[in-house]
Scaffold this motif. Sequence first.
Motif, short mmCIF file in Angstrom:
data_model
loop_
_atom_site.label_atom_id
_atom_site.label_comp_id
_atom_site.label_asym_id
_atom_site.label_seq_id
_atom_site.Cartn_x
_atom_site.Cartn_y
_atom_site.Cartn_z
N GLU A 1 44.03 41.75 30.16
CA GLU A 1 44.03 43.08 29.57
C GLU A 1 44.02 44.15 30.65
O GLU A 1 44.72 45.16 30.54
N ALA A 2 43.26 43.94 31.72
CA ALA A 2 43.25 44.88 32.85
C ALA A 2 44.61 44.93 33.52
O ALA A 2 45.07 46.01 33.92
N MET A 3 45.28 43.79 33.63
CA MET A 3 46.61 43.76 34.23
C MET A 3 47.63 44.46 33.34
O MET A 3 48.56 45.11 33.84
N ARG A 4 47.47 44.34 32.03
CA ARG A 4 48.37 45.05 31.11
C ARG A 4 48.20 46.57 31.27
O ARG A 4 49.19 47.30 31.34
N LYS A 5 46.95 47.01 31.36
CA LYS A 5 46.71 48.44 31.54
C LYS A 5 47.22 48.92 32.89
O LYS A 5 47.73 50.03 33.02
N SER A 6 47.08 48.07 33.90
CA SER A 6 47.58 48.41 35.23
C SER A 6 49.09 48.58 35.20
O SER A 6 49.64 49.52 35.81
N THR B 1 39.56 38.93 36.50
CA THR B 1 40.88 39.49 36.77
C THR B 1 41.61 38.68 37.84
O THR B 1 42.82 38.47 37.76
N PHE B 2 40.88 38.22 38.84
CA PHE B 2 41.48 37.38 39.87
C PHE B 2 42.04 36.10 39.27
O PHE B 2 43.15 35.67 39.61
N VAL B 3 41.28 35.46 38.40
CA VAL B 3 41.74 34.22 37.76
C VAL B 3 43.01 34.48 36.96
O VAL B 3 43.97 33.69 37.01
N ALA B 4 43.04 35.61 36.24
CA ALA B 4 44.24 35.96 35.46
C ALA B 4 45.44 36.16 36.38
O ALA B 4 46.54 35.70 36.09
N ALA B 5 45.22 36.86 37.50
CA ALA B 5 46.30 37.08 38.46
C ALA B 5 46.76 35.76 39.08
O ALA B 5 47.97 35.55 39.28
N PHE B 6 45.83 34.87 39.36
CA PHE B 6 46.17 33.57 39.93
C PHE B 6 47.04 32.77 38.96
O PHE B 6 48.04 32.15 39.36
N VAL B 7 46.66 32.77 37.68
CA VAL B 7 47.44 32.06 36.66
C VAL B 7 48.84 32.65 36.56
O VAL B 7 49.84 31.91 36.48
N LEU B 8 48.92 33.98 36.59
CA LEU B 8 50.23 34.64 36.51
C LEU B 8 51.09 34.31 37.71
O LEU B 8 52.29 33.99 37.58
N LEU B 9 50.51 34.33 38.91
CA LEU B 9 51.25 34.01 40.12
C LEU B 9 51.69 32.55 40.15
O LEU B 9 52.79 32.23 40.59
N PHE B 10 50.82 31.68 39.68
CA PHE B 10 51.16 30.26 39.64
C PHE B 10 52.35 30.03 38.71
O PHE B 10 53.30 29.31 39.05
N GLY B 11 52.31 30.63 37.53
CA GLY B 11 53.42 30.50 36.60
C GLY B 11 54.69 31.11 37.14
O GLY B 11 55.79 30.52 37.00
#
Length: 332
Positions: free
Chosen positions: A215-220, A145-155
């Motif tokens: 997927e966790a971020m989508r549910k969040s 989840t951290f990696v997904a958040a990092f990718v989202l923040l970077f973009g």
Amino acid sequence: MDCEPEELQFLSILGIYRESAKLIHSWRSLFARIAVSLILPLSLLFLLHIQISYYLFNSIESDDSALDRAAPDSAAEHRILQRLASDWMKLMIFKGVYLVALLVLALLSTAAAVYTVASIYSSKELSFSRVLSVVPKVWRRLMVTFVAAFVLLFGYNTLAISGLVLVLLLLDGTVVAAPVAVLFAFFYLAGLIYISIIWHLASVVSVLEDSKGFEAMRKSRLLIKGKIWTVAGIFTLLNFGFVTVEVTFRELVVKGAGMVPATRVFYGFVISVLMCAFVLFALVVQTVVYFVCKSYHHESIDKSNLSDHLEVYLGEYVPLKAKDVQLEQFHV
């Protein structure tokens, strides 16, 4: 928890803070051990990073000033350039090690806090050794989840910077350039806060449900619908508290103008304990927010199923399945 599941949705910001404080107080012995073993090292690492970074940057600034005064192509200039290269190398290595250590401790602390609160909620038998046995298995899900958040923040940051540069180039020299830049910065910060909220809640989802990563971020994101202002207020106040503690540490310990070393050490000890308690409180709050959002959407986690899925079977952590988090529907 003192509140029944269907009542959690009515908690205000202060109510959520109060509920979190009651949880910590009721299980203070267990939370104290978690704080000392995981959260205190995290807090000390964060504060130590501020102290060491301050000294390294001071050394770099001092060498920069000396370089300006040195004669071109002189032996002194070469020595200063070597010192500067060495200082920057030390800073980069230190920052890299710090970020890795910070990430590991933060994920472990989050896993421990979320698992503990969920176990308390499910009336599950709980002990410090049980928490420690589960945490190493849970934190890998948090890493995804951290990696997904990092990718989202970077973009997000890449698009924001590109957009700002484009706007400034198009409006360069016009009277609306400054107001547009301020407006752009406002919406950028709002988006940054929104992504931060989603990430924090997604961390809880990653531990308690079978979702992780995007997927966790989508549910969040779906969970905070209808409670966005309450959740934003909660995390904004918490971030303000963190900034206050950090600034206090910088002024009283790192700089410590006019203070003797003993006084600075005393303040450092007090602020370290305060930071540890504050991080613990924030981690418990974000888990309580998860249950509040579930309650708001009339979704109740069945306690027996939650307890079953928090068990460790044959050394494997079993996350809560999506079908189990919506077993009961409460209708007002």
